[in-house]
Scaffold this motif. Structure first.
Motif, PDB file in Angstrom:
ATOM      1  N   VAL A   1     -63.276  36.375  37.294  1.00 22.84           N
ATOM      2  CA  VAL A   1     -62.424  37.128  36.372  1.00 22.84           C
ATOM      3  C   VAL A   1     -63.239  38.202  35.645  1.00 22.84           C
ATOM      4  CG1 VAL A   1     -61.126  36.921  34.241  1.00 22.84           C
ATOM      5  CG2 VAL A   1     -60.724  35.315  36.078  1.00 22.84           C
ATOM      6  N   GLN A   2     -64.413  37.788  35.175  1.00 20.66           N
ATOM      7  CA  GLN A   2     -65.259  38.761  34.482  1.00 20.66           C
ATOM      8  C   GLN A   2     -65.703  39.877  35.419  1.00 20.66           C
ATOM      9  OE1 GLN A   2     -68.154  36.080  32.513  1.00 20.66           O
ATOM     10  NE2 GLN A   2     -67.801  37.495  30.839  1.00 20.66           N
ATOM     11  N   GLY A   3     -65.955  39.514  36.658  1.00 19.21           N
ATOM     12  CA  GLY A   3     -66.376  40.509  37.634  1.00 19.21           C
ATOM     13  C   GLY A   3     -65.297  41.552  37.876  1.00 19.21           C
ATOM     14  N   LEU A   4     -64.023  41.102  37.893  1.00 23.78           N
ATOM     15  CA  LEU A   4     -62.938  42.053  38.083  1.00 23.78           C
ATOM     16  C   LEU A   4     -62.865  43.044  36.924  1.00 23.78           C
ATOM     17  CD1 LEU A   4     -60.124  39.784  39.481  1.00 23.78           C
ATOM     18  CD2 LEU A   4     -61.295  41.622  40.654  1.00 23.78           C
ATOM     19  N   VAL A   5     -63.037  42.509  35.704  1.00 15.74           N
ATOM     20  CA  VAL A   5     -63.009  43.398  34.537  1.00 15.74           C
ATOM     21  C   VAL A   5     -64.142  44.415  34.626  1.00 15.74           C
ATOM     22  CG1 VAL A   5     -63.256  43.457  32.051  1.00 15.74           C
ATOM     23  CG2 VAL A   5     -61.870  41.705  33.089  1.00 15.74           C
ATOM     24  N   HIS A   6     -65.305  43.939  35.025  1.00 15.11           N
ATOM     25  CA  HIS A   6     -66.443  44.850  35.144  1.00 15.11           C
ATOM     26  C   HIS A   6     -66.198  45.910  36.203  1.00 15.11           C
ATOM     27  CE1 HIS A   6     -69.978  42.977  32.928  1.00 15.11           C
ATOM     28  NE2 HIS A   6     -68.910  42.359  32.516  1.00 15.11           N
ATOM     29  N   LEU A   7     -65.544  45.489  37.277  1.00 17.61           N
ATOM     30  CA  LEU A   7     -65.253  46.433  38.354  1.00 17.61           C
ATOM     31  C   LEU A   7     -64.354  47.550  37.858  1.00 17.61           C
ATOM     32  CD1 LEU A   7     -66.256  46.085  41.237  1.00 17.61           C
ATOM     33  CD2 LEU A   7     -63.970  45.415  41.871  1.00 17.61           C
ATOM     34  N   LEU A   8     -63.358  47.152  37.044  1.00 14.24           N
ATOM     35  CA  LEU A   8     -62.444  48.141  36.494  1.00 14.24           C
ATOM     36  C   LEU A   8     -63.190  49.134  35.605  1.00 14.24           C
ATOM     37  CD1 LEU A   8     -59.433  48.689  36.546  1.00 14.24           C
ATOM     38  CD2 LEU A   8     -59.194  47.361  34.473  1.00 14.24           C
TER      39      LEU A   8
END
Lengths: 407, 223
Positions: free
Chosen positions: A306-313
């Motif tokens: 989940v955190q990785g997705l936010v970072h990707l954004l």
């Protein structure tokens, strides 16, 4: 693919007197004298074999007849051509630094605009209070689910056979941890609304800031999952190391640290006996520990995803070259992919005249070339090393850079 | 002990007494020479014994609940398999590559710990582990010593051991004792008799009339 051939540029008549030969690049269809697309950095060499050839020059112009392109965009250096040497080089300069500054500026402006939009939306219906009210029950719910999970593990999960005593010990330890966490959340609950309001103010600095703060809040709220993962992983790692070492003792071998290999070793009687005893104990306790480790690792990986997705954004917003994309839409001739040559005049005894036209860059190439450097928080290890670390119980640090101090 | 036929304290006492006797015998058999040659002092032996006892006593509650969730049949099969491995890898004195006294001892201890975890109380588990180490670790050492020093008494001791094992088996299952006795007799008596009987039919004789074969390297001549 580009193929070169040093032959006369499309002259079917060999009987004429010698004309300056040009090294021209042929399209796959075999149409001469129209060059195919070059990559941005390559140079085009025009070779003239004859000493009598005069200086060759090219005249470039914008498409749709807008006039000759300015010299600083396309610099063509022409020199008189001695025989068998590259006669001229025409290079196209890569993107100048000004466009990178422009990209950064536009990205930051868009970021701040989106952030202000978010802020106004949050303030409109007094959503802060709603958020704060919803936060504590959500944390409670998560903790309750964790407790149910632990109760399930302490029973007979999925029909697996666990060692009851160890199960009880581990389960009680983790349950007490959750109990501490719940008390902490309840202690913090009066202050949450104010904290959220102040954090929301930071959204006016940009949407990326708000998203980063969201990622940090997720980190804080799932801190107990991280703790459980570390406990489980350390226990499992200890067990695996102990088992491998004792297995070597079981067979009568030892790890030779100097030579980095497994050697045979004559152990004492008491070493053998105690080693075998410990080996038996560890082997029978392995399924229990492995199950706890598996469950907590999966939870931790979920949070990391989940955190990785936010970072990707955040990464996407930061590194998209909007200015260059806009330029490609409006003024495509400023971003060149290559040049097209067309022969205008091709007569004996006179210099070769070519018409040069600029190919605009495709959109995917624009994004790839003008991309701003992102912070580079991609995971540094491949799938293979990740699986290996998971199997041996080593801790996974997803955002640790390679140059950082190792734990 | 599982069926209550044997009181654990009695076994512990007997085991202790027999190990003391064995210890004394060990040092008596070659007089003072053995003590001078060996590196271990009496003190080291005592320390070793103390370490065994402490560790086993400390881990016996853990041992008791170790295999609670595994079914009894699995445990019996595992123990049988491991003891078979013990028999295979045991160092019987022949120069075989497969003999490894470490592996045989470890496998035997593994089997006995598996069985000990089935007993009702932790004291029983502790005593079982102590007996296991006496039988599998200490007894072969004494046996080797006896064989080296007093070969005639070795035969008597072996026979005594075999009969005591045979005598202990009918208490568990009378049906199993008969095949065990037959197996013992066949391996000890019938197979060597058959081997010697087959010597009559041997056709390949090696003697001094054969070509010389160099079996070892020449290093012992060069050093």
């Amino acid at each position: 693919m580009l193929r070169g051939s040093s032959r006369d540029c499309g002259s079917p008549n060999a009987g004429k007197p010698e004309v300056p030969k040009a090294y021209c690049l042929r399209a796959p269809q075999g149409v001469p004298a129209v060059a195919t697309v070059l990559h941005l950095e390559q140079a085009v060499y025009l070779r003239a074999a004859q000493a009598s050839a005069g200086p060759a020059h090219a005249r470039c112009q914008y498409p749709q007849g807008r006039g000759p392109c300015p010299a600083d965009e396309v610099r063509a250096l022409w020199a008189p051509c001695p025989p068998l040497t590259p006669a001229a080089a025409c290079t196209l300069t890569p993107a100048e630094p000004a466009s990178r500054k422009a990209n950064t500026l536009v990205s930051v402006l868009l970021d701040m605009a989106l952030g202000l939009l978010l802020l106004s939306w949050l303030h409109r219906k007094d959503r802060f209070a709603h958020l704060a009210e919803a936060l504590v029950p959500v944390a409670d719910r998560v903790a309750e689910e964790l407790q149910h999970l632990l109760q399930w593990l302490m029973g007979a999960p999925a029909g697996l056979k666990m060692n009851r005593a160890l199960d009880q010990v581990l389960g009680r330890f983790f349950l007490y941890h959750i109990h501490l966490w719940i008390s902490y959340i309840h202690l913090m609950s009066p202050f949450i609304e104010h904290i959220l309001w102040h954090l929301g103010l930071s959204a006016c600095l940009g949407l990326t800031v708000a998203l980063s703060i969201l990622s940090d809040i997720i980190s804080l709220l799932t801190f107990h999952i991280y703790c459980f993962y570390v406990y489980g992983a350390r226990l499992y790692c200890l067990k695996i190391h102990g088992l491998s070492s004792l297995w070597r003792l079981f067979r009568g071998k030892k790890w030779n640290v100097l030579r980095q290999r497994v050697d045979s070793c004559s152990y004492d009687l008491d070493q053998l006996f105690i080693g075998t005893l410990l080996f038996t104990i560890l082997i029978f306790l392995l399924p229990t520990t492995a199950l706890y480790y598996l469950v907590f690792t999966l939870l931790r990986l979920l949070v990391v995803t989940v955190q990785g997705l936010v970072h990707l954004l955040v990464d996407l917003i930061n590194s998209l070259p909007l200015y260059s994309l806009g330029l490609r839409l409006c003024r495509p001739y400023r971003l060149a992919a290559g040049v097209k040559f067309r022969v205008l005049e091709h007569e004996a005894g006179r210099p070769l005249r070519l018409l040069m036209q600029i190919n605009p860059l495709p959109f995917s190439h624009v994004v790839r070339t003008y991309r701003l450097p992102s912070c580079g928080c991609h995971p540094k290890h491949s799938w293979g090393s990740l699986c290996r670390k998971l199997f041996f119980g080593e801790l996974i640090y997803p955002w640790r850079q390679r140059g950082d101090k190792q734990d | 002990m599982d069926e209550g036929l044997l009181a654990p304290q009695w076994l512990f006492g007997t085991g202790l007494a027999s190990s003391l006797i064995g210890y004394v015998l060990f040092y008596l058999t070659d007089g003072d020479e053995g003590r001078k040659k060996s590196v271990r002092t009496r003190r080291a032996d005592l320390k070793g014994a103390q370490v065994f006892i402490t560790f086993t006593y400390g881990f016996s509650p853990v041992l008791k609940t170790l295999t609670e969730s595994v079914s009894t049949d699995t445990i019996y099969a595992l123990a049988a398999f491991m003891l078979l491995g013990h028999l295979i890898f045991f160092d019987y004195g022949a120069n075989a590559a497969i003999a490894s006294c470490t592996l045989s001892l470890n496998v035997a201890v593994f089997a006995s710990v598996c069985l000990a975890s089935r007993l009702p109380r932790s004291l029983h588990a502790f005593i079982m582990a102590m007996s296991a180490i006496q039988i599998f670790a200490l007894w072969p050492i004494l046996q080797k010593k006896l064989k080296a020093c007093m070969p005639r008494s070795y035969v008597g001791v072996t026979l005594l051991f075999a009969f005591s094992a045979l005598g202990g088996l009918p208490s568990l299952s009378a049906v199993g004792a008969i095949p065990f006795a037959l197996l013992l007799v066949s391996i000890s008596c019938l197979c060597p008799f058959y081997l010697i009987h087959l010597q009559l039919f041997k056709e390949n004789f090696y003697g001094p009339w054969d070509e010389a074969e160099i079996k070892e390297g020449l290093s012992r001549f060069l050093s």
